[in-house]
Design a protein around this motif. Structure first.
Motif, PDB file in Angstrom:
ATOM      1  N   GLU A 636      41.838  39.115  50.964  1.00 54.93           N
ATOM      2  CA  GLU A 636      42.629  39.376  50.001  1.00 54.93           C
ATOM      3  C   GLU A 636      44.174  39.591  49.834  1.00 54.93           C
ATOM      4  O   GLU A 636      44.427  39.406  48.827  1.00 54.93           O
ATOM      5  CB  GLU A 636      42.615  41.141  51.101  1.00 54.93           C
ATOM      6  CG  GLU A 636      41.540  41.526  51.433  1.00 54.93           C
ATOM      7  CD  GLU A 636      41.674  43.475  52.258  1.00 54.93           C
ATOM      8  OE1 GLU A 636      40.531  43.676  52.584  1.00 54.93           O
ATOM      9  OE2 GLU A 636      42.114  43.289  53.063  1.00 54.93           O
ATOM     10  N   ALA A 639      43.781  36.321  47.642  1.00 54.92           N
ATOM     11  CA  ALA A 639      43.091  36.911  45.873  1.00 54.92           C
ATOM     12  C   ALA A 639      44.852  37.936  45.713  1.00 54.92           C
ATOM     13  O   ALA A 639      44.704  37.947  44.327  1.00 54.92           O
ATOM     14  CB  ALA A 639      41.737  37.669  46.240  1.00 54.92           C
ATOM     15  N   LYS A 641      47.637  36.736  45.551  1.00 53.03           N
ATOM     16  CA  LYS A 641      48.486  35.995  45.009  1.00 53.03           C
ATOM     17  C   LYS A 641      49.909  35.928  44.977  1.00 53.03           C
ATOM     18  O   LYS A 641      50.642  35.519  43.210  1.00 53.03           O
ATOM     19  CB  LYS A 641      47.575  35.447  43.224  1.00 53.03           C
ATOM     20  CG  LYS A 641      46.553  35.244  43.405  1.00 53.03           C
ATOM     21  CD  LYS A 641      46.567  34.841  42.367  1.00 53.03           C
ATOM     22  CE  LYS A 641      44.855  34.206  41.277  1.00 53.03           C
ATOM     23  NZ  LYS A 641      44.883  34.088  40.163  1.00 53.03           N
TER      24      LYS A 641
END
Length: 658
Positions: A636, A639, A641
């Protein structure tokens, strides 16, 4: 589930070290507190005497013995004076016509014009025509000899009891210091160099013991001797006693002036001793780094600087205090000369016998001797009191207040909640602000972030090494601030980045958290954490003795031992602060399996810089400047970023570049 944290030395954590530098640099509450202020000499001296209170029965016996010894010694010169009178009376009587009475002899001498001799004979017990009574003189001398022998035996017994009193007192003081160290908050050690604390607990106590040993009986003997000699001098001649006593205030004024100066110098001497010990302890502990980074010359220069400062302080203290003895001897000798002159005049006038003057001169010398002795012991007393002040500063340090009376749930699942927690080492610089999180039972919570973000501080708050300044932390719904620290820490196993072993066998180090563990339980923990893999290559296996530094083990082997120590305690809550940072990649993979078994069914906090070690964590917290900026699983967070992704990219990029 009993046991203590596997390692309780948070000094290795980076954010804690950073805080230590801030505090030591002068911005924290403890800046500049080491040895900067000394108590008053007299109040400190009274406190030192207060240490003798538990030994008051033995101290009373010492006083009684010293009084007896001084009383016997005080009578000696008076009796010797009588022996002198017997000899002198015999010599004079032999020259007088036999058959006369003393009064007739006096008149006969005056008729011949020998008025001075007549005055002397009038004040003596003379038998005209009779010579020296050697039997009487011999009896007097034997009596004096017996008197002095008994006085010496009593004095020796007093010294024997004093030695016992001092050693018992110092033993109690060492115990008080040892117990105090365990009650001091962790913040106290952040503000004090370890060498400074060691110096107070060893050098200063030893110096105080030596000072008490050398001065206690001597000071008491000197004080009672002064009183005894003064009483005898007043008995013989109040006029001569006044001449002798006039020298005392002169001596005291001169001594006081020197003592005021030397006391500050002794305080500086022991402060510099503490600084030197701190430097030596730091240099010897980190001698490998000193050589690696080529700091030997700088280290030698720093040692030379501190050593020179100690030399200067010690030389000045000893020189100034050494002036006391010559000054007191000068004043005493002047008084001695005046007494001899005035006493001779009193003998010629018949007011005193020659034996009385002889005894008085002895008393004068013995009266000035303890005064000079007290003055000469001033340097020892000042040095001892200066050391005592430093020990008292340690004993008076702030303690961890333990007023909690709550209790944890016996079968608690291990849920940890941070509810609006705030904390700061420095009131002017807040580190953690309004932090909230929940660690569910059985979860593995990983904490990542840059150096100084507050990762280790977070787990230190769970351990109650420090108290939160805002909000609260609960364990299974119970506020940990209401739970005694020992009960709380018995539920927690902790492995720090810096390994810390104690002098003893490897088996004893593993069993440190559970001293009652069986040998089989120790071996099981060692096998589960792969300590067993390298132990058999050591000369004595599990009975191999390691020192405090664990120098006969590699860094990775030392860390495995600390992990086995935590494994053996079987804690409800596990804290791992870079616990695998010093092991090789293959061992790390094996440890991940062991950690997985160790973390099963218990809440775990894992602090890590290598993100590869926490990919399987249930919850990853990303901290920056005391705040949680991101949380979630490894996938998570990648993802998203955000901050975690940037940390991961930085590590992978660095690896690729390498």
């Amino acid at each position: 589930m009993s046991g203590q944290p596997a390692s309780a030395s948070p000094g290795g954590s980076r954010d804690l070290k950073q805080t230590e530098r801030i505090v030591r640099g002068g911005h924290g509450p403890g800046a500049g507190m080491v040895g900067q202020k000394a108590e008053d000499f007299w109040s400190s001296g009274r406190r030192v005497l207060g240490l003798l209170r538990p030994q008051r029965l033995r101290t009373s016996l010492v006083l009684a013995l010293i009084v007896v010894s001084v009383a016997l010694t005080s009578v000696g010169p008076r009796i010797l004076g009588h022996a002198t009178d017997l000899v002198f009376a015999g010599l004079i009587g032999r020259r007088l016509p036999e058959g006369m009475t003393r009064e007739e002899a006096v008149r006969w001498l005056r008729e011949r014009g020998d008025d001075e001799v007549a005055d002397m004979v009038g004040g003596m017990d003379v038998v005209p025509g009779q010579g020296v009574d050697f039997d009487a003189v011999g009896s007097v001398l034997l009596g004096v000899l017996a008197l002095y022998v008994v006085a010496a035996l009593v004095s020796w017994l007093a010294g024997f009891v004093v030695n016992d009193v001092v050693q018992q007192t110092v033993r109690g003081l060492r115990s008080d210091v040892e117990e105090k160290v365990h009650r001091l908050p962790l913040g106290y050690f952040d503000r004090q160099p370890r060498g400074e604390i060691l110096s107070r607990a060893t050098n200063d106590i030893d110096n105080l013991a030596q000072s008490l040993q050398q001065t206690l009986s001597q000071v008491l003997t000197a004080l009672f001797t002064v009183l005894g000699m003064l009483a005898m001098m007043l008995w013989i001649s109040p006029l001569l006693a006044l001449v002798a006593v006039v020298s005392v205030p002169v001596t005291m004024l001169a001594t006081s002036a020197v003592m005021k100066r030397s006391q500050q110098l002794f305080i500086a001497q022991w402060r510099e001793t503490g600084r030197l010990n701190a430097h030596v302890e730091e240099s010897f502990t980190g001698h490998t780094l000193v050589r690696v980074f080529g700091h030997r010359d700088a280290d030698r220069a720093r040692f030379a600087e501190v050593n020179d400062e100690l030399h200067s302080a010690a030389w000045s203290a000893q020189f100034v205090s050494g002036l006391i003895m010559p000054v007191t001897m000068l004043v005493g000798n002047l008084a001695y000369v005046v007494v001899a002159v005035v006493g001779g005049l009193r003998v010629t006038s018949g007011a005193l016998s020659i034996g009385e003057v002889q005894a008085f001169i002895q008393y004068t010398r013995q009266f000035n001797q303890p005064v000079s002795q007290l003055a000469s012991m001033a340097n020892l007393l000042q040095s001892g009191v200066a050391s005592a002040e430093r020990v008292f500063e340690l004993l008076d340090g702030p303690e961890e207040v333990e007023s909690a009376s709550g209790a944890l749930v016996d079968d608690g699942a291990g849920e940890v909640r941070f509810e609006g927690v705030s904390f700061s080492y420095d009131p002017e610089r807040e580190l953690i602000r309004d932090l909230s999180l929940v660690a569910r039972p059985g979860q593995t919570v990983a904490i990542v972030g840059p150096t100084g973000a507050g990762k280790t501080t977070l787990v230190n708050l769970v351990m109650r090494y420090y108290e939160v300044t805002g909000g609260r932390i609960t364990l299974d719904g119970v506020d940990i601030a209401t739970v005694p620290r020992a009960q709380l820490r018995a539920r927690i196993g902790m492995v720090l980045q810096d390994t810390w072993l104690f002098r003893g066998t490897i088996a004893e180090n593993i069993a440190y958290g559970r001293p009652d563990a069986t040998r089989e339980e120790v071996l099981e923990a060692a096998r589960a954490t792969f300590v067993d893999r390298f132990v058999h290559s050591l000369p004595d296996g599990y009975d191999t003795v390691v020192d405090e530094e664990g120098s006969n083990l590699s860094a990775g082997e030392r860390q495995l031992v600390t992990i086995a120590r935590a494994f053996l305690t079987d804690p409800a809550l596990l804290i791992l602060d870079e616990a695998t940072s010093s092991v090789d990649t293959r061992t790390e993979l094996l440890l991940q399996q062991a950690m997985g078994a160790l973390r099963a069914d218990r809440t775990s906090f894992v602090i890590a810089h290598r993100l590869s070690t926490i990919r399987d964590a249930d919850l990853i917290l990303v901290m920056e400047e005391g705040r949680i900026v991101e949380q979630g699983s490894h996938a998570e967070l990648l993802a998203a970023k955000g901050a975690y992704a940037r940390l991961a990219a930085a590590q992978f990029a660095a690896a690729a570049t390498d």
